[in-house]
Design a protein around this motif. Structure first.
Motif, PDB file in Angstrom:
ATOM      1  N   ASP A   1     102.922 102.166 -17.518  1.00  0.00           N
ATOM      2  CA  ASP A   1     104.155 101.798 -17.955  1.00  0.00           C
ATOM      3  C   ASP A   1     105.070 103.038 -17.224  1.00  0.00           C
ATOM      4  N   LYS A   2     106.380 102.601 -17.154  1.00  0.00           N
ATOM      5  CA  LYS A   2     107.336 103.491 -16.323  1.00  0.00           C
ATOM      6  C   LYS A   2     107.398 104.788 -17.148  1.00  0.00           C
ATOM      7  N   THR A   3     107.240 104.984 -18.416  1.00  0.00           N
ATOM      8  CA  THR A   3     107.026 106.388 -19.026  1.00  0.00           C
ATOM      9  C   THR A   3     105.767 107.142 -18.661  1.00  0.00           C
ATOM     10  N   GLN A   4     104.884 106.549 -18.447  1.00  0.00           N
ATOM     11  CA  GLN A   4     103.608 107.158 -17.631  1.00  0.00           C
ATOM     12  C   GLN A   4     104.045 107.704 -16.620  1.00  0.00           C
ATOM     13  N   LEU A   5     104.384 106.751 -15.508  1.00  0.00           N
ATOM     14  CA  LEU A   5     105.007 107.222 -14.216  1.00  0.00           C
ATOM     15  C   LEU A   5     105.785 108.447 -14.217  1.00  0.00           C
ATOM     16  N   LEU A   6     107.060 108.347 -15.297  1.00  0.00           N
ATOM     17  CA  LEU A   6     107.613 109.313 -15.379  1.00  0.00           C
ATOM     18  C   LEU A   6     107.107 110.724 -15.746  1.00  0.00           C
TER      19      LEU A   6
ATOM     20  N   LEU B   1     105.692 112.031 -12.500  1.00  0.00           N
ATOM     21  CA  LEU B   1     106.609 112.550 -11.876  1.00  0.00           C
ATOM     22  C   LEU B   1     107.116 114.091 -12.150  1.00  0.00           C
ATOM     23  N   LEU B   2     107.214 114.064 -13.607  1.00  0.00           N
ATOM     24  CA  LEU B   2     107.787 115.480 -14.181  1.00  0.00           C
ATOM     25  C   LEU B   2     106.466 116.530 -13.885  1.00  0.00           C
ATOM     26  N   ALA B   3     105.502 116.019 -14.111  1.00  0.00           N
ATOM     27  CA  ALA B   3     104.401 117.145 -13.818  1.00  0.00           C
ATOM     28  C   ALA B   3     104.203 117.617 -12.396  1.00  0.00           C
TER      29      ALA B   3
ATOM     30  N   PRO C   1     103.699  94.894 -14.305  1.00  0.00           N
ATOM     31  CA  PRO C   1     103.811  96.580 -14.200  1.00  0.00           C
ATOM     32  C   PRO C   1     105.305  97.034 -14.064  1.00  0.00           C
ATOM     33  N   ASP C   2     105.480  98.232 -14.580  1.00  0.00           N
ATOM     34  CA  ASP C   2     106.915  99.037 -14.618  1.00  0.00           C
ATOM     35  C   ASP C   2     106.805  99.816 -13.396  1.00  0.00           C
ATOM     36  N   LYS C   3     108.044  99.945 -12.880  1.00  0.00           N
ATOM     37  CA  LYS C   3     108.564 100.876 -11.853  1.00  0.00           C
ATOM     38  C   LYS C   3     109.350 102.039 -12.574  1.00  0.00           C
ATOM     39  N   ILE C   4     109.401 103.152 -12.193  1.00  0.00           N
ATOM     40  CA  ILE C   4     110.361 104.180 -12.707  1.00  0.00           C
ATOM     41  C   ILE C   4     111.806 103.884 -11.944  1.00  0.00           C
ATOM     42  N   GLU C   5     112.941 104.046 -12.496  1.00  0.00           N
ATOM     43  CA  GLU C   5     114.017 104.270 -12.043  1.00  0.00           C
ATOM     44  C   GLU C   5     114.383 105.557 -11.302  1.00  0.00           C
TER      45      GLU C   5
ATOM     46  N   PHE D   1     111.937 120.880 -20.636  1.00  0.00           N
ATOM     47  CA  PHE D   1     111.935 120.273 -22.060  1.00  0.00           C
ATOM     48  C   PHE D   1     113.045 119.375 -22.219  1.00  0.00           C
ATOM     49  N   GLY D   2     114.347 119.945 -21.762  1.00  0.00           N
ATOM     50  CA  GLY D   2     115.502 118.911 -21.949  1.00  0.00           C
ATOM     51  C   GLY D   2     115.567 117.717 -21.033  1.00  0.00           C
ATOM     52  N   ALA D   3     114.849 117.822 -19.879  1.00  0.00           N
ATOM     53  CA  ALA D   3     114.724 116.786 -18.861  1.00  0.00           C
ATOM     54  C   ALA D   3     113.980 115.564 -19.266  1.00  0.00           C
ATOM     55  N   THR D   4     112.660 116.173 -19.955  1.00  0.00           N
ATOM     56  CA  THR D   4     111.623 115.373 -20.416  1.00  0.00           C
ATOM     57  C   THR D   4     112.198 114.423 -21.555  1.00  0.00           C
ATOM     58  N   LEU D   5     112.920 115.398 -22.495  1.00  0.00           N
ATOM     59  CA  LEU D   5     113.517 114.627 -23.836  1.00  0.00           C
ATOM     60  C   LEU D   5     114.131 113.609 -23.306  1.00  0.00           C
ATOM     61  N   VAL D   6     115.432 113.897 -22.595  1.00  0.00           N
ATOM     62  CA  VAL D   6     116.417 112.935 -22.166  1.00  0.00           C
ATOM     63  C   VAL D   6     115.860 111.686 -21.358  1.00  0.00           C
ATOM     64  N   THR D   7     114.998 111.920 -20.373  1.00  0.00           N
ATOM     65  CA  THR D   7     114.413 111.052 -19.427  1.00  0.00           C
ATOM     66  C   THR D   7     113.303 109.979 -20.285  1.00  0.00           C
ATOM     67  N   PHE D   8     112.638 110.521 -21.132  1.00  0.00           N
ATOM     68  CA  PHE D   8     111.706 109.682 -21.921  1.00  0.00           C
ATOM     69  C   PHE D   8     112.440 108.810 -22.879  1.00  0.00           C
ATOM     70  N   PHE D   9     113.404 109.583 -23.680  1.00  0.00           N
ATOM     71  CA  PHE D   9     114.440 108.705 -24.482  1.00  0.00           C
ATOM     72  C   PHE D   9     115.091 107.579 -23.799  1.00  0.00           C
TER      73      PHE D   9
END
Length: 192
Positions: free
Chosen positions: A18-23, A26-28, A86-90, A103-111
């Protein structure tokens, strides 16, 4: 307990690729700070899925059981089909990460990534289906963490080894079975 286990399993499977797993990958890769990323995923998922669970519970209290059966059954079948895409990340979701810290970036982008995503829609449907939306939200959150936390810690090394078509096929089959069981009233004594 069934609602917790089903919710966990369905979302863990649906989240793979899913795109959140891809996110999470990316964040990691970008920040190399797994703890704030995992905490951001947890916080975003709790808020997002908490709202979705509340919506599911609200719908259940305002829709007749006959209508609810058809809506849920068709929703689960729709989720089965959607899981196979399949999803792709924007790109803009990834760029938010540079303004708010890890933390903030993960919170905002995941939400934001979860808004209208298949796991959020699944949470609404599961919370409408099962009598305890709190267990559903706990399960969908746990499922999200089961899929995304390994992505944060072992990212690229794991991604190439997961048979994505098989995982998506199993998740789609689970959603399809839930849909058919709901539509035909099967498993009424089992909580379906």
């Amino acid at each position: 307990m069934e609602s917790l286990l089903i919710s966990t399993g369905v979302v863990a499977l649906a989240e793979i690729g899913d795109k959140t797993q891809l996110l999470a990958f990316l964040l990691a890769a970008r920040f190399k700070k797994p703890v704030p990323i995992v905490l951001g995923i947890l916080a975003a998922t709790l808020v997002n899925h908490g709202l979705a669970g509340a919506l599911g519970a609200f719908i259940t209290s305002h829709v007749s059981p006959q209508v609810m059966r058809w809506v849920l059954g068709l929703s689960f079948l729709g989720m089965a089909a959607w899981t196979l895409v399949p999803d792709k990340i924007e790109e803009e979701e990834a760029q938010v990460a540079q303004r708010f810290g890890v933390f903030g970036a993960t919170l905002v982008t995941f939400f934001l990534a979860e808004m209208g995503d298949k796991t959020q829609v699944a949470t609404v449907a599961l919370a409408a289906h099962y009598p305890n939306p709190v267990l559903v939200v706990a399960g969908t959150t746990l499922g999200m963490l089961i899929a995304d936390v390994p992505a944060v810690f072992i990212g690229d090394r794991l991604a190439g080894r997961i048979p994505m078509k098989l995982v998506h096929g199993v998740a789609a089959a689970v959603f399809a079975l839930l849909g058919l069981a709901t539509l035909f009233g099967l498993g009424a004594g089992l909580g379906f």
